[in-house]
Write an enzyme that holds these catalytic residues in place. Structure first.
Site, PDB file in Angstrom:
ATOM      1  N   HIS A 198      30.468 -28.202  16.089  1.00  0.00           N
ATOM      2  CA  HIS A 198      30.547 -29.055  14.895  1.00  0.00           C
ATOM      3  C   HIS A 198      31.440 -28.412  13.828  1.00  0.00           C
ATOM      4  O   HIS A 198      32.276 -29.067  13.210  1.00  0.00           O
ATOM      5  CB  HIS A 198      29.166 -29.221  14.249  1.00  0.00           C
ATOM      6  CG  HIS A 198      28.167 -29.998  15.054  1.00  0.00           C
ATOM      7  ND1 HIS A 198      26.897 -29.527  15.318  1.00  0.00           N
ATOM      8  CD2 HIS A 198      28.236 -31.224  15.632  1.00  0.00           C
ATOM      9  CE1 HIS A 198      26.223 -30.420  16.015  1.00  0.00           C
ATOM     10  NE2 HIS A 198      27.013 -31.468  16.226  1.00  0.00           N
ATOM     11  N   LYS A 213      13.331 -40.776  15.194  1.00  0.00           N
ATOM     12  CA  LYS A 213      13.599 -39.558  15.985  1.00  0.00           C
ATOM     13  C   LYS A 213      13.624 -38.368  15.033  1.00  0.00           C
ATOM     14  O   LYS A 213      14.669 -37.993  14.510  1.00  0.00           O
ATOM     15  CB  LYS A 213      14.949 -39.681  16.694  1.00  0.00           C
ATOM     16  CG  LYS A 213      14.930 -40.634  17.870  1.00  0.00           C
ATOM     17  CD  LYS A 213      16.014 -40.292  18.876  1.00  0.00           C
ATOM     18  CE  LYS A 213      17.244 -41.109  18.696  1.00  0.00           C
ATOM     19  NZ  LYS A 213      18.390 -40.673  19.479  1.00  0.00           N
ATOM     20  N   ARG A 270      34.302 -33.421  23.577  1.00  0.00           N
ATOM     21  CA  ARG A 270      34.292 -32.288  24.504  1.00  0.00           C
ATOM     22  C   ARG A 270      34.705 -32.717  25.904  1.00  0.00           C
ATOM     23  O   ARG A 270      35.190 -31.906  26.686  1.00  0.00           O
ATOM     24  CB  ARG A 270      32.884 -31.671  24.591  1.00  0.00           C
ATOM     25  CG  ARG A 270      32.471 -30.888  23.379  1.00  0.00           C
ATOM     26  CD  ARG A 270      30.988 -30.670  23.357  1.00  0.00           C
ATOM     27  NE  ARG A 270      30.308 -31.965  23.315  1.00  0.00           N
ATOM     28  CZ  ARG A 270      29.033 -32.142  23.038  1.00  0.00           C
ATOM     29  NH1 ARG A 270      28.255 -31.110  22.803  1.00  0.00           N
ATOM     30  NH2 ARG A 270      28.512 -33.342  23.004  1.00  0.00           N
ATOM     31  N   SER A 292      23.946 -29.450  20.411  1.00  0.00           N
ATOM     32  CA  SER A 292      22.667 -29.130  19.749  1.00  0.00           C
ATOM     33  C   SER A 292      21.528 -29.194  20.757  1.00  0.00           C
ATOM     34  O   SER A 292      20.635 -28.336  20.757  1.00  0.00           O
ATOM     35  CB  SER A 292      22.387 -30.122  18.622  1.00  0.00           C
ATOM     36  OG  SER A 292      23.404 -30.071  17.659  1.00  0.00           O
TER      37      SER A 292
END
Ligand code: PNS
Length: 173
Positions: free
Chosen positions: A24, A48, A98, A135
């Site tokens: 990030h 969430k 990515r 993450s």
């Protein structure tokens, strides 16, 4: 005729940041090379809760960004990203990619955002050295006793280990 006023080009780097990783941070720092100002938007979904609260995610971002110039952090809850971008007068969203999997996940959101308000998304190729860093994987590896040093800033690693220990009832909250 009056000279045109140079307008500030602002972008938004949105995400859950639960917690922030070096992947990030690489994207945020590179976005500052392309735009005058970067707003790191911590978007939370009340359904969430994640491992860290929004306030904790912001604390970790502040510690990790360490006063980086032309970067600010905002929490966005219960709102569309396009509405937040309009409110802060951002001209684009910036996201890192990515892999093809990321592209498949990001493309519908980028197209939807463009459909809703014309908001453009700029994709930056992720640093190949950080391709495996997310993450969720960082949380999984740390939760099972793996070393996440170098994948997240040390302050994030330490806070993550504390939180995981709290969850296991090993340390006071
Ligand atoms: O880090 P993440 O979880 O991959 O980020 C996804 C996020 C938070 C950027 C995305 O879910 C989002 O933009 N949510 C805000 C609500 C919204 O605008 N939804 C419509 C997106 S097309």
């Amino acid at each position: 005729m009056t000279a045109p006023t140079a307008s500030l080009r602002r972008c938004v780097c949105p995400g859950s940041y639960d917690p922030v990783t070096h992947g990030h941070l690489d994207v945020v720092h590179r976005a500052t090379e392309l735009f005058d100002e970067v707003v790191v938007a911590v978007l939370t979904n009340p359904a969430k809760p994640g491992l860290f609260t929004p306030a904790e995610r912001i604390d970790l971002l502040e510690a990790s960004l360490d006063g980086a110039p032309r970067v600010r952090i905002a929490e966005v809850s219960g709102a569309l990203l396009v509405d937040f971008c309009r409110a802060v007068e951002a001209v684009a969203v910036v996201k890192g990619l990515r892999s093809g999997t990321d592209f498949a996940y990001e493309l519908p959101m980028a197209l939807m955002n463009r459909h809703l308000t014309g908001l453009e998304t700029v994709f930056l190729p992720g640093d190949p050295r950080l391709e495996h860093v997310s993450s969720s994987l960082v949380k999984e590896v740390a939760g099972l006793g793996g070393d996440v040093t170098g994948l997240v800033p040390d302050v994030v690693r330490d806070r993550l280990l504390d939180r995981l220990a709290e969850r296991r009832g090993e340390r006071g909250a």
